[in-house]
Design a protein around this motif. Sequence first.
Motif, PDB file in Angstrom:
ATOM      1  N   GLN A  53      43.644 -73.756  11.874  1.00  0.00           N
ATOM      2  CA  GLN A  53      43.983 -72.500  12.367  1.00  0.00           C
ATOM      3  C   GLN A  53      45.221 -71.829  12.311  1.00  0.00           C
ATOM      4  O   GLN A  53      45.560 -70.847  12.426  1.00  0.00           O
ATOM      5  N   ASP A  56      45.288 -70.039   9.115  1.00  0.00           N
ATOM      6  CA  ASP A  56      44.810 -68.605   9.022  1.00  0.00           C
ATOM      7  C   ASP A  56      45.750 -67.637   9.953  1.00  0.00           C
ATOM      8  O   ASP A  56      45.581 -66.559   9.699  1.00  0.00           O
ATOM      9  N   ARG A  59      48.832 -66.368   8.558  1.00  0.00           N
ATOM     10  CA  ARG A  59      48.454 -65.098   7.496  1.00  0.00           C
ATOM     11  C   ARG A  59      48.151 -63.787   7.963  1.00  0.00           C
ATOM     12  O   ARG A  59      47.771 -62.614   7.192  1.00  0.00           O
ATOM     13  N   GLY A 141      44.839 -65.470  14.823  1.00  0.00           N
ATOM     14  CA  GLY A 141      43.789 -65.782  13.892  1.00  0.00           C
ATOM     15  C   GLY A 141      43.067 -67.103  14.440  1.00  0.00           C
ATOM     16  O   GLY A 141      43.792 -67.890  14.955  1.00  0.00           O
ATOM     17  N   SER A 142      41.746 -67.322  14.148  1.00  0.00           N
ATOM     18  CA  SER A 142      41.001 -68.351  14.523  1.00  0.00           C
ATOM     19  C   SER A 142      41.150 -68.872  15.869  1.00  0.00           C
ATOM     20  O   SER A 142      41.376 -70.167  16.139  1.00  0.00           O
TER      21      SER A 142
END
Length: 254
Positions: A53, A56, A59, A141-142
């Motif tokens: 996580q 991700d 990024r 993200g995630s």
Amino acid sequence: MVVIGSVVALAALIALGYRLGTDPRVEQREGDILVALAPGTFLVLSWLVRLVQWWDAARAPARRVMVTAHLAQSPQPGSAGRVTAAAGAVSAAGGIDAGPKGYSVWLTVSGRDGGFLHQRVVWEPWLRELTRPRQATVRHGSGVSVVDVAGYGRLWPASLTLRRRPYGVRLIPFRKAQRLPKENNLSHGRLACLLLLFVAPGLAGAVTQGAWALLGWWVAYVVASLVATGAWFGIIPPGVLPEAARRGRAPTTS
């Protein structure tokens, strides 16, 4: 570094523990070793998911926000539950100290759209200096958010990102929390008591069976598990809020 180091050490100790458990020279049943290894194995697997996580989220595109640091506390002095359990506030009398003590840091993230997000973060020494709102960039993200605070550094998530206030805790602005004498987290003495509580079964087994190699492994396994668990919940290390900060003066730079 603390997270990666504790997870790698815990994984290595799990492998070594299994070898010790299957060694005929060690008078310990294999089933007992597997039971002891189960929590550590679950913790390592959980951290591997969280590290994915992190990767991700790091990024993802960044957007500018303002962040405010808050200290998470039990909602009332007599409350029990995950706050007191996570903090491990073992009193000198052997009971549980249920008084309100800060145990982790949550960031309130406010964007230009007027929305708010709440993100618990892994402790960094410079967090105690965030006594006012700061400019930052956030990457989401995630289900988690990575926050880069201008002039300080990166904060990694220790929970899922919430669009509501977290349940079961009250959030105290960090500047106010530093002025309160009882808002600090674990003391070194309480942490030592917690460590001895977990080490005691291994010590008893070593004395009765002479398995001193197994005792050394058990101590290292307990320490690595406590560090990895503390990082997972974003628990503040003991002694990080100095007296100067609690009296309202500016804290020293770490």
